[in-house]
Scaffold this active site. Structure first.
Site, PDB file in Angstrom:
ATOM      1  NE  ARG A 195      69.012 -46.823  16.774  1.00  0.00           N
ATOM      2  CZ  ARG A 195      68.402 -45.951  16.147  1.00  0.00           C
ATOM      3  NH1 ARG A 195      69.204 -45.050  15.143  1.00  0.00           N
ATOM      4  NH2 ARG A 195      67.202 -45.110  16.491  1.00  0.00           N
ATOM      5  NE  ARG A 206      62.337 -38.113  17.786  1.00  0.00           N
ATOM      6  CZ  ARG A 206      63.266 -38.770  17.255  1.00  0.00           C
ATOM      7  NH1 ARG A 206      64.554 -38.091  17.258  1.00  0.00           N
ATOM      8  NH2 ARG A 206      63.518 -40.010  16.957  1.00  0.00           N
ATOM      9  NE  ARG A 227      62.708 -45.128  17.322  1.00  0.00           N
ATOM     10  CZ  ARG A 227      63.517 -45.449  16.247  1.00  0.00           C
ATOM     11  NH1 ARG A 227      63.772 -46.710  15.932  1.00  0.00           N
ATOM     12  NH2 ARG A 227      64.267 -44.404  16.164  1.00  0.00           N
ATOM     13  NE  ARG A 260      63.938 -46.998   2.972  1.00  0.00           N
ATOM     14  CZ  ARG A 260      64.233 -45.522   2.842  1.00  0.00           C
ATOM     15  NH1 ARG A 260      64.519 -44.536   3.809  1.00  0.00           N
ATOM     16  NH2 ARG A 260      64.236 -45.204   1.664  1.00  0.00           N
ATOM     17  CE  LYS A 275      64.943 -37.737  11.926  1.00  0.00           C
ATOM     18  NZ  LYS A 275      64.150 -39.164  11.688  1.00  0.00           N
TER      19      LYS A 275
HETATM   20  P1  AMP Z   1      66.747 -41.135  16.558  1.00  0.00           P
HETATM   21  O1  AMP Z   1      67.867 -41.968  16.739  1.00  0.00           O
HETATM   22  O2  AMP Z   1      66.698 -39.726  16.487  1.00  0.00           O
HETATM   23  O3  AMP Z   1      65.553 -41.967  16.057  1.00  0.00           O
HETATM   24  O4  AMP Z   1      66.540 -41.298  18.340  1.00  0.00           O
HETATM   25  C1  AMP Z   1      66.293 -42.490  19.216  1.00  0.00           C
HETATM   26  C2  AMP Z   1      65.538 -42.225  20.453  1.00  0.00           C
HETATM   27  O5  AMP Z   1      66.155 -41.163  21.294  1.00  0.00           O
HETATM   28  C3  AMP Z   1      64.217 -41.926  20.100  1.00  0.00           C
HETATM   29  O6  AMP Z   1      63.345 -42.834  20.015  1.00  0.00           O
HETATM   30  C4  AMP Z   1      63.756 -41.157  21.588  1.00  0.00           C
HETATM   31  O7  AMP Z   1      63.501 -42.060  22.669  1.00  0.00           O
HETATM   32  C5  AMP Z   1      65.071 -40.495  21.779  1.00  0.00           C
HETATM   33  N1  AMP Z   1      65.215 -39.350  21.225  1.00  0.00           N
HETATM   34  C6  AMP Z   1      65.970 -38.600  20.058  1.00  0.00           C
HETATM   35  N2  AMP Z   1      65.672 -37.494  19.935  1.00  0.00           N
HETATM   36  C7  AMP Z   1      64.853 -36.988  20.729  1.00  0.00           C
HETATM   37  C8  AMP Z   1      64.113 -35.733  20.583  1.00  0.00           C
HETATM   38  N3  AMP Z   1      64.334 -34.646  20.113  1.00  0.00           N
HETATM   39  N4  AMP Z   1      63.103 -35.593  21.563  1.00  0.00           N
HETATM   40  C9  AMP Z   1      62.827 -36.831  22.516  1.00  0.00           C
HETATM   41  N5  AMP Z   1      63.238 -37.951  22.594  1.00  0.00           N
HETATM   42  C10 AMP Z   1      64.349 -38.155  21.479  1.00  0.00           C
END
Ligand code: AMP
Length: 200
Positions: A135, A88, A146, A123, A13
């Site tokens: 990360r 989400r 996740r 990946r 994404k």
């Molecule tokens: P991402 O980089 O989008 O995968 O986000 C990394 C982490 O941030 C996720 O695993 C969640 O812990 C938190 N996070 C990011 N976006 C959201 C969201 N829209 N709702 C809740 N937690 C989020």
């Protein structure tokens, strides 16, 4: 125009949102990036969210909804945004609809990047190696968590947007340029159908 890029963690994404940002006047809004910036800056919000993020859980809806509400007030969002990693949960999606409606706007379309969970884990391992593991949530165990969280809390949103007639899916396992091309085709279709001007 406001667009959502939808898919599980590691689906690409962020990569595709950046390409859309470069090719269209659409700002990438990644709640993951914003939360990581808050963690790196050591803000109160960052401190509150770090452990949750590291564990692979979702931070509370009100936190991300608050971040997005504040971000949408910035002038660069006027032309539209590509939401990446938000919403989400159904609660977040409803809050987003309400926020946009208050500005006379709406979500014009949702593109799902369809991927295979097992290939995703591979990946992420690769991304972890390439970035030197910057990360904390980029490891196979947390990714599996996740993915469970994605299937439980986020995937139901597909139905929410499908019912609203806004959902299109593309093959997220294809090479990056091909995924971009497929997304362009979807956007072109929406433009031609009068759903908004996605293509310049
Ligand atoms: P991402 O980089 O989008 O995968 O986000 C990394 C982490 O941030 C996720 O695993 C969640 O812990 C938190 N996070 C990011 N976006 C959201 C969201 N829209 N709702 C809740 N937690 C989020």
């Amino acid at each position: 125009m406001n667009l959502i890029l939808f898919g599980p963690p590691g689906a690409g994404k962020g990569t595709q949102a950046k390409i859309l940002q470069d090719e269209h006047a659409l700002v990438q809004l990644s709640t993951g990036d914003m939360l990581r910036a808050a963690v790196a800056a050591g803000t109160e919000l960052g401190k509150k969210c770090k452990a949750i993020m590291d564990s692979g859980d979702l931070v509370p809806d009100e936190v991300v909804v608050g971040i997005i509400a504040e971000r949408l007030e910035k002038p660069d969002c006027a032309q539209g945004a590509v939401f990446d990693g938000f919403p989400r949960t159904v609660g977040q999606a409803q809050a987003l609809d309400t926020m946009l409606a208050s500005k006379g706007k709406k979500i014009d379309g949702v593109v799902e990047l369809k991927v295979n969970d097992e290939i995703l884990v591979g990946r992420i391992v690769q991304r972890n190696q390439e970035t030197g593991g910057t990360r904390a949530d980029d490891n196979p165990e947390t990714l599996r968590k996740r993915l469970v969280v994605y299937h439980q809390n986020t995937a139901p949103l597909l139905d929410f947007y499908a019912k609203a007639g806004k959902l299109k899916s593309v093959d997220g396992m294809a090479p990056i340029p091909q995924v971009s091309q497929e997304i362009q085709t979807v956007l072109k279709g929406w433009t031609e159908a009068g759903g908004g001007r996605f293509v310049r």
